[in-house]
Design a protein around this motif. Structure first.
Motif: not given
Length: 205
Positions: A149-165
């Motif tokens: 069953t698919l239980v999660y889909a989306g982003a890896i994390d909560s900060k949608p930027t290209a900045n590693p910081a």
């Protein structure tokens, strides 16, 4: 918030290709697929029945992918999953006609050079797996439980930027979803908005 848990990825028109993305629904069976990995081995989702599986859409040319790999965040997430017996399938859906397409040997080398801890990397240049899941971006993450069953889909994390910081201050949604599912709990944040580079799908036909 209940609608979040019931999120369904509705069909969306893919710009430039004329192809519609399929609907993959949280709480429903994950779409079955078979593909060839970077070593030429046939791999099917059914091979991992009874295990947690993470799907990661990857394109080395994408700055958002580079954010997580150059900072070793993706590799750390992969390793943490592997240490718990989770299967991790990285998937490259970039079409062959695009300049940042990497042939299997080059893709394997890139993953090795970045010390990736994925179980294997699948080639999906025709876009069949990506379209089946409605994958839109790199990265785009999915978690499948042992029941398929698919239980999660989306982003890896909560900060949608290209900045590693921004990584240290972000909530890692994949780690959270796996921890809850492995503990036999419902995933509290089952769907988020994926962020990253638009997947370069091959034109159908």
């Amino acid at each position: 918030m209940k609608p979040l848990f019931m999120l369904t990825f509705t069909a969306a028109l893919l710009a430039g290709s004329g192809a519609a993305l399929a609907a993959a629904a949280i709480g429903q069976p994950a779409p079955a697929f078979s593909a060839t990995d970077v070593n030429g081995k046939a791999v099917s989702l059914a091979d991992f029945k009874g295990k947690h599986v993470v799907l990661e859409w990857v394109n080395p040319g994408c700055p958002y992918v580079q954010k997580h790999y150059n900072a070793a965040n993706m590799q750390a997430t992969q390793k943490a999953a592997a240490d718990k017996g989770v299967v991790w399938l990285a998937i490259n859906t970039t079409g062959r006609e695009f300049s940042d397409y990497k042939p299997p040997a080059d893709m394997a080398r890139w993953m090795k050079d970045h010390k990736a801890a994925a179980t294997t990397t699948l080639m999906d240049a025709d876009g069949q797996i990506g379209r089946a899941y409605g994958a839109r971006t790199t990265p785009h993450m999915y978690v499948i439980n042992p029941a398929g069953t698919l239980v999660y889909a989306g982003a890896i994390d909560s900060k949608p930027t290209a900045n590693p910081a921004d990584i240290p201050g972000a909530t890692n949604h994949v780690n959270q979803a796996l921890a809850e599912s492995l503990a036999g709990k419902a995933v509290s944040v089952a769907a988020t908005r994926a962020y990253g580079c638009t997947i370069k799908y091959s034109s159908p036909g």
